[in-house]
Design a protein around this motif. Structure first.
Motif, PDB file in Angstrom:
ATOM      1  N   THR A  98     -64.029  78.892  24.919  1.00 34.34           N
ATOM      2  CA  THR A  98     -65.492  78.134  25.496  1.00 34.34           C
ATOM      3  C   THR A  98     -64.488  76.589  25.435  1.00 34.34           C
ATOM      4  O   THR A  98     -64.265  76.004  26.405  1.00 34.34           O
ATOM      5  CB  THR A  98     -66.618  78.557  25.680  1.00 34.34           C
ATOM      6  OG1 THR A  98     -67.380  79.808  25.935  1.00 34.34           O
ATOM      7  CG2 THR A  98     -66.694  77.168  27.166  1.00 34.34           C
ATOM      8  N   ALA A  99     -64.937  76.345  24.436  1.00 36.99           N
ATOM      9  CA  ALA A  99     -64.000  74.692  24.052  1.00 36.99           C
ATOM     10  C   ALA A  99     -63.020  75.220  24.014  1.00 36.99           C
ATOM     11  O   ALA A  99     -61.633  73.963  24.697  1.00 36.99           O
ATOM     12  CB  ALA A  99     -64.336  74.456  22.949  1.00 36.99           C
ATOM     13  N   GLU A 100     -62.294  75.848  24.103  1.00 38.00           N
ATOM     14  CA  GLU A 100     -60.392  75.682  24.131  1.00 38.00           C
ATOM     15  C   GLU A 100     -60.420  76.095  25.723  1.00 38.00           C
ATOM     16  O   GLU A 100     -59.154  75.580  26.316  1.00 38.00           O
ATOM     17  CB  GLU A 100     -59.594  77.291  23.563  1.00 38.00           C
ATOM     18  CG  GLU A 100     -58.938  77.643  22.952  1.00 38.00           C
ATOM     19  CD  GLU A 100     -58.778  78.893  22.841  1.00 38.00           C
ATOM     20  OE1 GLU A 100     -58.230  79.401  22.944  1.00 38.00           O
ATOM     21  OE2 GLU A 100     -59.183  79.319  20.736  1.00 38.00           O
ATOM     22  N   SER A 108     -63.708  66.318  27.817  1.00 39.34           N
ATOM     23  CA  SER A 108     -63.551  65.847  25.939  1.00 39.34           C
ATOM     24  C   SER A 108     -63.407  65.811  25.009  1.00 39.34           C
ATOM     25  O   SER A 108     -64.276  67.118  24.829  1.00 39.34           O
ATOM     26  CB  SER A 108     -63.670  64.463  26.504  1.00 39.34           C
ATOM     27  OG  SER A 108     -65.482  64.744  26.313  1.00 39.34           O
ATOM     28  N   ASP A 109     -63.641  66.212  23.772  1.00 41.69           N
ATOM     29  CA  ASP A 109     -64.125  66.534  22.650  1.00 41.69           C
ATOM     30  C   ASP A 109     -65.739  66.572  22.651  1.00 41.69           C
ATOM     31  O   ASP A 109     -65.644  67.468  22.046  1.00 41.69           O
ATOM     32  CB  ASP A 109     -63.172  65.726  21.913  1.00 41.69           C
ATOM     33  CG  ASP A 109     -61.688  65.996  21.540  1.00 41.69           C
ATOM     34  OD1 ASP A 109     -61.319  67.387  22.137  1.00 41.69           O
ATOM     35  OD2 ASP A 109     -62.133  65.236  20.654  1.00 41.69           O
ATOM     36  N   ALA A 110     -66.175  65.443  23.067  1.00 44.34           N
ATOM     37  CA  ALA A 110     -67.657  65.710  22.797  1.00 44.34           C
ATOM     38  C   ALA A 110     -68.460  66.495  23.817  1.00 44.34           C
ATOM     39  O   ALA A 110     -69.361  67.279  23.633  1.00 44.34           O
ATOM     40  CB  ALA A 110     -68.152  64.146  24.078  1.00 44.34           C
ATOM     41  N   GLU A 111     -67.197  66.884  25.189  1.00 40.06           N
ATOM     42  CA  GLU A 111     -67.904  68.153  25.934  1.00 40.06           C
ATOM     43  C   GLU A 111     -68.146  68.899  25.899  1.00 40.06           C
ATOM     44  O   GLU A 111     -68.790  70.355  25.773  1.00 40.06           O
ATOM     45  CB  GLU A 111     -67.098  68.420  27.252  1.00 40.06           C
ATOM     46  CG  GLU A 111     -68.171  66.445  28.257  1.00 40.06           C
ATOM     47  CD  GLU A 111     -66.434  65.939  29.262  1.00 40.06           C
ATOM     48  OE1 GLU A 111     -67.226  65.644  30.346  1.00 40.06           O
ATOM     49  OE2 GLU A 111     -65.263  66.890  29.608  1.00 40.06           O
ATOM     50  N   GLN A 112     -66.514  69.357  24.811  1.00 39.63           N
ATOM     51  CA  GLN A 112     -66.383  70.681  24.111  1.00 39.63           C
ATOM     52  C   GLN A 112     -67.562  71.058  22.963  1.00 39.63           C
ATOM     53  O   GLN A 112     -67.746  71.759  22.980  1.00 39.63           O
ATOM     54  CB  GLN A 112     -64.896  70.463  23.314  1.00 39.63           C
ATOM     55  CG  GLN A 112     -64.016  70.500  24.833  1.00 39.63           C
ATOM     56  CD  GLN A 112     -62.746  70.454  23.919  1.00 39.63           C
ATOM     57  OE1 GLN A 112     -62.602  70.696  22.031  1.00 39.63           O
ATOM     58  NE2 GLN A 112     -61.675  69.513  24.664  1.00 39.63           N
ATOM     59  N   ILE A 115     -70.823  71.619  23.977  1.00 37.91           N
ATOM     60  CA  ILE A 115     -70.640  73.520  24.576  1.00 37.91           C
ATOM     61  C   ILE A 115     -70.779  74.408  23.387  1.00 37.91           C
ATOM     62  O   ILE A 115     -72.287  75.418  23.147  1.00 37.91           O
ATOM     63  CB  ILE A 115     -69.515  73.996  25.355  1.00 37.91           C
ATOM     64  CG1 ILE A 115     -69.515  73.352  26.853  1.00 37.91           C
ATOM     65  CG2 ILE A 115     -69.099  75.795  25.474  1.00 37.91           C
ATOM     66  CD1 ILE A 115     -70.581  74.281  27.692  1.00 37.91           C
ATOM     67  N   LYS A 116     -70.314  73.600  22.753  1.00 36.00           N
ATOM     68  CA  LYS A 116     -70.639  74.939  21.404  1.00 36.00           C
ATOM     69  C   LYS A 116     -72.150  74.955  20.906  1.00 36.00           C
ATOM     70  O   LYS A 116     -72.810  75.825  20.257  1.00 36.00           O
ATOM     71  CB  LYS A 116     -69.661  73.979  19.940  1.00 36.00           C
ATOM     72  CG  LYS A 116     -67.692  74.454  19.903  1.00 36.00           C
ATOM     73  CD  LYS A 116     -67.347  73.624  19.361  1.00 36.00           C
ATOM     74  CE  LYS A 116     -65.844  73.998  19.209  1.00 36.00           C
ATOM     75  NZ  LYS A 116     -65.071  73.630  18.414  1.00 36.00           N
TER      76      LYS A 116
END
Length: 195
Positions: A98-100, A108-112, A115-116
């Protein structure tokens, strides 16, 4: 890119993954890719239960089982430890994939990372978004999947599953579960488990 279009784009990417599910499920007189149907049910329940859900919670609900068939349960020992390992590996896989997809449309990296964390259920009972996701998962399970479970397990095991499911839910989730339209058999099981 607007947030709305970014959200729509990532949901479409998740749907594209889930539509590839080789496993089919019959619902409303039509055959669906199993995990795509699950994701549609998750989003519908989320919209009803948490209408003010953040963009990230909406994504987590849609991606909860993303490409789940990719990691088979049969690849793990058929005991409790094997089940837990499988579930952890699945959560990791769902979060990474999902992050991918989110990265592709500008999250953003923070949003990804968030999600994790959501998909790994970090801070359950402490993080309101993780709890909301868990409530939606439990509501969808009770409404759509518990009846099928009932055909494959002993009553004792079912009552245990229902009690464990109930224990993961918030008071609001439990109240919503009591309002679900269930078959008389499932209603009776839930009543027995909670008495």
């Amino acid at each position: 890119m607007t947030e709305h279009s970014r959200l729509q784009r990532v949901l479409a990417l998740i749907d594209a993954e889930n539509r590839q599910d080789p496993n089919q499920e019959l619902a409303d007189g039509q055959h669906w890719p199993k995990e795509y149907l699950y994701s549609v049910r998750m989003s519908a329940r989320q919209a009803e239960f948490v209408p003010e859900a953040s963009e990230l919670l909406q994504i987590a609900c849609r991606a909860q089982h993303i490409k789940r068939w990719h990691i088979a349960r049969s690849g793990y020992p058929m005991d409790r430890a094997g089940y837990k390992r499988w579930r952890t590996d699945l959560g990791q896989f769902h979060g990474d994939l999902t992050a991918e997809l989110m990265a592709r449309v500008g999250y953003s990296d923070a949003e990804q990372q968030h999600i994790k964390d959501l998909l790994l259920k970090k801070q359950l009972k402490r993080d309101p978004e993780v709890q909301a996701l868990e409530d939606v998962i439990c509501l969808v399970f009770i409404e759509f999947y518990l009846a099928d479970f009932a055909t494959r397990h002993s009553e004792e095991k079912l009552l245990d599953i229902i009690r464990k499911t109930w224990g993961k839910m918030s008071a609001a989730g439990q109240a919503a579960a009591l309002r679900l339209s269930l078959t008389p058999e499932v209603q009776a099981l839930v009543g027995k488990a909670l008495s």
